[in-house]
Design a protein around this motif. Structure first.
Motif, PDB file in Angstrom:
ATOM      1  N   LYS A  62      -8.942   4.897  -0.123  1.00  0.00           N
ATOM      2  CA  LYS A  62      -8.972   3.578   0.494  1.00  0.00           C
ATOM      3  C   LYS A  62      -9.306   2.494  -0.523  1.00  0.00           C
ATOM      4  O   LYS A  62      -8.839   1.359  -0.418  1.00  0.00           O
ATOM      5  N   GLY A  63     -10.112   2.867  -1.512  1.00  0.00           N
ATOM      6  CA  GLY A  63     -10.534   1.902  -2.518  1.00  0.00           C
ATOM      7  C   GLY A  63      -9.374   1.273  -3.275  1.00  0.00           C
ATOM      8  O   GLY A  63      -9.467   0.134  -3.728  1.00  0.00           O
ATOM      9  N   GLN A  64      -8.269   2.014  -3.399  1.00  0.00           N
ATOM     10  CA  GLN A  64      -7.094   1.466  -4.079  1.00  0.00           C
ATOM     11  C   GLN A  64      -6.567   0.229  -3.352  1.00  0.00           C
ATOM     12  O   GLN A  64      -6.230  -0.766  -3.972  1.00  0.00           O
ATOM     13  N   GLU A  70      -8.314  -1.594  -1.236  1.00  0.00           N
ATOM     14  CA  GLU A  70      -9.327  -2.654  -1.264  1.00  0.00           C
ATOM     15  C   GLU A  70      -9.255  -3.415  -2.573  1.00  0.00           C
ATOM     16  O   GLU A  70      -9.350  -4.642  -2.595  1.00  0.00           O
ATOM     17  N   ALA A  71      -9.068  -2.659  -3.683  1.00  0.00           N
ATOM     18  CA  ALA A  71      -8.973  -3.323  -4.977  1.00  0.00           C
ATOM     19  C   ALA A  71      -7.757  -4.247  -5.005  1.00  0.00           C
ATOM     20  O   ALA A  71      -7.835  -5.382  -5.472  1.00  0.00           O
ATOM     21  N   ALA A  72      -6.629  -3.750  -4.471  1.00  0.00           N
ATOM     22  CA  ALA A  72      -5.411  -4.566  -4.459  1.00  0.00           C
ATOM     23  C   ALA A  72      -5.606  -5.790  -3.564  1.00  0.00           C
ATOM     24  O   ALA A  72      -5.213  -6.906  -3.926  1.00  0.00           O
ATOM     25  N   ASP A  73      -6.235  -5.587  -2.399  1.00  0.00           N
ATOM     26  CA  ASP A  73      -6.527  -6.713  -1.511  1.00  0.00           C
ATOM     27  C   ASP A  73      -7.390  -7.740  -2.218  1.00  0.00           C
ATOM     28  O   ASP A  73      -7.134  -8.939  -2.160  1.00  0.00           O
ATOM     29  N   ALA A  74      -8.440  -7.242  -2.884  1.00  0.00           N
ATOM     30  CA  ALA A  74      -9.386  -8.142  -3.529  1.00  0.00           C
ATOM     31  C   ALA A  74      -8.711  -8.953  -4.631  1.00  0.00           C
ATOM     32  O   ALA A  74      -9.156 -10.038  -4.975  1.00  0.00           O
ATOM     33  N   LEU A  75      -7.610  -8.413  -5.201  1.00  0.00           N
ATOM     34  CA  LEU A  75      -6.884  -9.152  -6.235  1.00  0.00           C
ATOM     35  C   LEU A  75      -5.876 -10.116  -5.628  1.00  0.00           C
ATOM     36  O   LEU A  75      -5.166 -10.806  -6.348  1.00  0.00           O
ATOM     37  N   GLY A  76      -5.786 -10.139  -4.287  1.00  0.00           N
ATOM     38  CA  GLY A  76      -4.904 -11.098  -3.624  1.00  0.00           C
ATOM     39  C   GLY A  76      -3.472 -10.629  -3.476  1.00  0.00           C
ATOM     40  O   GLY A  76      -2.574 -11.434  -3.241  1.00  0.00           O
ATOM     41  N   MET A  77      -3.215  -9.323  -3.616  1.00  0.00           N
ATOM     42  CA  MET A  77      -1.837  -8.845  -3.492  1.00  0.00           C
ATOM     43  C   MET A  77      -1.428  -8.765  -2.029  1.00  0.00           C
ATOM     44  O   MET A  77      -2.241  -8.438  -1.169  1.00  0.00           O
ATOM     45  N   ASN A  78      -0.149  -9.064  -1.752  1.00  0.00           N
ATOM     46  CA  ASN A  78       0.324  -8.986  -0.366  1.00  0.00           C
ATOM     47  C   ASN A  78       0.891  -7.595  -0.082  1.00  0.00           C
ATOM     48  O   ASN A  78       0.925  -6.730  -0.959  1.00  0.00           O
ATOM     49  N   GLN A 101       3.699  -6.252  -2.383  1.00  0.00           N
ATOM     50  CA  GLN A 101       3.201  -5.999  -3.748  1.00  0.00           C
ATOM     51  C   GLN A 101       2.359  -4.733  -3.783  1.00  0.00           C
ATOM     52  O   GLN A 101       2.488  -3.908  -4.677  1.00  0.00           O
ATOM     53  N   PHE A 154       3.559  -1.582  -6.036  1.00  0.00           N
ATOM     54  CA  PHE A 154       2.842  -1.290  -7.285  1.00  0.00           C
ATOM     55  C   PHE A 154       1.710  -0.283  -7.116  1.00  0.00           C
ATOM     56  O   PHE A 154       1.301   0.349  -8.079  1.00  0.00           O
ATOM     57  N   ILE A 155       1.168  -0.178  -5.912  1.00  0.00           N
ATOM     58  CA  ILE A 155       0.000   0.684  -5.735  1.00  0.00           C
ATOM     59  C   ILE A 155       0.345   1.906  -4.875  1.00  0.00           C
ATOM     60  O   ILE A 155       0.163   3.044  -5.298  1.00  0.00           O
ATOM     61  N   ASN A 181     -14.732 -11.918   0.947  1.00  0.00           N
ATOM     62  CA  ASN A 181     -13.291 -11.973   0.652  1.00  0.00           C
ATOM     63  C   ASN A 181     -12.480 -11.256   1.736  1.00  0.00           C
ATOM     64  O   ASN A 181     -11.354 -10.841   1.519  1.00  0.00           O
ATOM     65  N   ARG A 199      -8.734 -15.004  -1.900  1.00  0.00           N
ATOM     66  CA  ARG A 199      -8.867 -13.752  -2.642  1.00  0.00           C
ATOM     67  C   ARG A 199      -8.566 -13.908  -4.113  1.00  0.00           C
ATOM     68  O   ARG A 199      -9.123 -13.201  -4.943  1.00  0.00           O
ATOM     69  N   PHE A 247     -16.208  -2.927  -7.591  1.00  0.00           N
ATOM     70  CA  PHE A 247     -16.639  -1.936  -6.607  1.00  0.00           C
ATOM     71  C   PHE A 247     -17.532  -0.873  -7.232  1.00  0.00           C
ATOM     72  O   PHE A 247     -17.489  -0.630  -8.442  1.00  0.00           O
ATOM     73  N   ASN A 293     -12.395   1.756  -8.590  1.00  0.00           N
ATOM     74  CA  ASN A 293     -11.094   1.518  -7.949  1.00  0.00           C
ATOM     75  C   ASN A 293     -10.046   0.983  -8.906  1.00  0.00           C
ATOM     76  O   ASN A 293      -9.240   0.136  -8.538  1.00  0.00           O
ATOM     77  N   PHE A 326      -6.518   1.351 -10.920  1.00  0.00           N
ATOM     78  CA  PHE A 326      -5.269   1.994 -10.518  1.00  0.00           C
ATOM     79  C   PHE A 326      -4.958   3.111 -11.520  1.00  0.00           C
ATOM     80  O   PHE A 326      -4.640   2.827 -12.676  1.00  0.00           O
ATOM     81  N   VAL A 384       0.725 -12.040  -8.599  1.00  0.00           N
ATOM     82  CA  VAL A 384       0.085 -12.923  -7.618  1.00  0.00           C
ATOM     83  C   VAL A 384       0.011 -14.346  -8.159  1.00  0.00           C
ATOM     84  O   VAL A 384       0.353 -15.306  -7.483  1.00  0.00           O
TER      85      VAL A 384
END
Lengths: 369, 253
Positions: free
Chosen positions: A263-265, A267-275, A278, A282-283, B59, B87, B94, B98, B100, B116
């Motif tokens: 799940k952390g993957q 969350e990290a992508a969300d936190a970077l603002g990816m839609n 994306q 990419f993930i 966030n 965001r 974290f 996390n 990639f 982004v």
């Protein structure tokens, strides 16, 4: 004891004890580690010797490679009678495709490797240019095989058969079912209820029905479900069914891969603002597909071998050609040779897929290197 | 303790009477908190006290059900446009890094800036190398995360967040998953970051870090902010009994 103060370098790396490494060490540890293991090794080697001796004799030393009939074969030697294959190899490969036009199949087949190279090997030089060819290739192959354009003689699909038919069905099914399977897997994980429900229904229906029934539907009923005026050839209908069937399996394999991503993957992508797209591109997909490689290739191999089922709706796959050969009074009773030959063809293709998947798994493994 | 010259009275985060539930469980109760630009806040508390959930609400990795959260003058709602804007202004680090795993360290750092923020690839790579140099691991840029130690991975994660040039950084127990000898390298990176004037909210049990860097320390328990004070008063004369108990448990072992 007092002078034994630790200093780095006081304890040099020593070589391992003799007899535990190298060829001798391997043999000792794996083949002769105990009395029972040694006995087992000796017995196995003796068994293998007798087996291989017999197999090589039947396959090669005592085999007949050219003769007019089974009886003629038997007069020459008592091993395998490969004449049934060599005399009909054209049919096994091309079915009833006209002999004068078979070069078109050869070219299509050889260029297929060029078209696949940039897709299968990402590090290939001039990949971008080769990819343009890959995109163009389906049209090229279609025109070349079917004919009817550019002065090429139009060939009826009913003449297709043999390994060529297997490769056409298998490759089309594999190439179309991967993207469809990915979409279905994403659909099944979607937050949109309609998309999710439709994906689940499609997957569960396709997985819950035997492939043979789908092939019968393809041969007899599919045109009822399609808009009036559309009329696909039986070959296209069969490819559609193979695609749907294997896409459902692939979707489930990929769903397993998607669910294995922590799940952390996300969350990290969300936190970077990816839609969503994306994140997916990419993930999610790179990681899910990597995890699913063994399962995907497993499904592909299954699909490839299932193409032999088309014999029930009257298409002449290699087994159908083989059966036709055996029905010939000249070759009556040579089923061992015929089926072994067909089996060898399938084994080579499937083994190649399996080795490729191992290579890819190794390449994508980023934990070591 | 250093005096924070970067702190201003310009609020960047305002949380007003915010509540959150997980199902029927009331995790965050009536949280009100203002964070000024350049301010460094450390949040501590026993496990299950809601401190991680609180910073994850900022966030919107977690959705609050009542009250307001305003970040950079934008209110957090279900509106995706607002959310993406917030965001990319708020970086997060974290506990479990996390990173990639299928991308190199450099690609980890450039992915979001390129797609982004629509930064040209070359610019994104230059920025990434600059930030990797700042966290002291430029030589690892072409390796994969799996080949690095935990401390190195966490420093990459910090660099990855900084590549988005955020105005606020959230840290969710950044050193809790690290071996003891690696905690220092990550804390040093965070201290250096604090010295650049970054607004930081840090959930941590590293009280040394709190004493050294924080402008204010928050103690949370059972979903409430029990006490907020400057580090000196917080550690030397905690007012609430629960704070006293917590501090005695984590400081005297």
């Amino acid at each position: 004891m007092s002078e034994k103060i630790y200093k780095p370098g006081n304890y040099p790396d020593l070589p391992p004890p003799p007899g535990t490494v190298g060829v001798y060490g391997w043999i000792r540890q794996n083949l002769f580690s105990s009395i029972s293991n040694s006995l087992l090794t000796i017995i196995s080697v003796m068994l293998l010797y007798y087996l291989i001796d017999g197999i090589i004799g039947w396959f090669f030393l005592d085999a007949v490679f050219d003769a007019d009939s089974k009886i003629a074969c038997r007069k020459i030697d008592d091993g395998a009678c490969w004449a049934v294959i060599t005399r009909r190899v054209g049919q096994f490969v091309y079915g009833f495709y006209p002999e004068a036009e078979r070069w078109r199949i050869d070219i299509t087949f050889l260029t297929m490797f060029v078209a696949f190279a940039p897709l299968l090997y990402p590090d290939i030089p001039k990949r971008k240019w080769l990819l343009y060819f890959s995109i163009f290739y389906p049209f090229f192959a279609f025109v070349l095989i079917m004919g009817g354009y550019f002065g090429l003689q139009k060939i009826e699909y009913s003449l297709f058969g043999g390994f060529m038919l297997t490769v056409i069905l298998g490759v089309c099914g594999i190439v179309c079912s991967l993207p469809l399977g990915i979409l279905l897997a994403l659909g099944r994980q979607s937050n949109l209820t309609v998309v999710r429900t439709l994906s689940v229904c499609f997957i569960e229906f396709m997985r819950g029905v035997p492939l043979i029934t789908l092939l019968f539907v393809a041969s007899s009923m599919l045109n009822y479900f399609l808009p009036p005026g559309t009329n696909f050839s039986i070959l296209v209908r069969v490819i559609i069914m193979f695609t749907f069937f294997s896409a459902a399996y692939i979707a489930e394999v990929i769903r397993g891969g998607i669910q294995a991503i922590p799940k952390g993957q996300y969350e990290a992508a969300d936190a970077l603002g990816m839609n969503y797209w994306q994140k997916t591109r990419f993930i999610t997909l790179p990681q899910a597909l990597k995890i699913s490689i063994p399962g995907i290739v497993n499904t592909f191999i299954g699909l490839y071998k299932d193409t032999t089922l088309v014999v029930v709706i009257g298409l002449l796959d290699p087994l159908g050609i083989g059966r036709a050969a055996l029905a010939d009074t000249k070759w009556n009773g040579l089923s061992t040779e015929t089926y072994l030959f067909v089996a060898l063809f399938f084994f080579v293709s499937c083994f190649a897929m399996s080795r490729y998947s191992l290579w890819l798994e190794n390449k994508l493994n980023t934990d070591k290197k | 303790m250093v005096v924070n010259k970067n702190k201003s009275s310009n609020p960047v985060i305002e949380i007003k009477e915010m509540h959150k539930w997980f199902g029927n469980f009331h995790v965050l109760k009536n949280i009100s908190l203002g964070v000024n630009q350049g301010e460094r806040i450390v949040i501590c508390g026993p496990s299950g006290s809601g401190k991680s959930t609180l910073i994850r609400c900022i966030n919107r990795l977690e959705v609050h059900q009542q009250g307001d959260i305003i970040v950079n003058n934008v209110e957090l709602t279900g509106d995706l446009k607002n959310l993406e804007a917030i965001r990319s202004d708020v970086g997060m680090v974290f506990q479990s890094f996390n990173l990639f795993p299928h991308l190199t360290v450099l690609e980890n750092c450039t992915l979001a800036p390129i797609w982004v923020k629509k930064l040209p690839k070359k610019e994104a790579e230059e920025l990434a190398m600059e930030l990797l140099t700042r966290v002291k691991i430029p030589e690892q840029a072409l390796k994969y995360p799996g080949q690095l130690s935990g401390g190195q991975q966490q420093r990459v994660a910090i660099a990855r967040s900084l590549c988005m040039q955020p105005k606020i950084m959230l840290f969710d127990e950044p050193t809790s998953a690290l071996d003891p000898e690696m905690i220092k390298e990550v804390l040093d990176t965070m201290i250096e970051l604090a010295e650049t004037g970054m607004t930081m909210l840090v959930v941590t049990h590293e009280m040394g870090f709190a004493k050294k860097v924080a402008d204010s320390v928050i103690f949370m328990d059972e979903g409430e902010i029990i006490e907020q004070n400057d580090p000196k008063n917080f550690f030397n004369n905690p007012k609430n009994d629960r704070t006293k108990l917590f501090l005695s448990q984590i400081l005297n072992h």
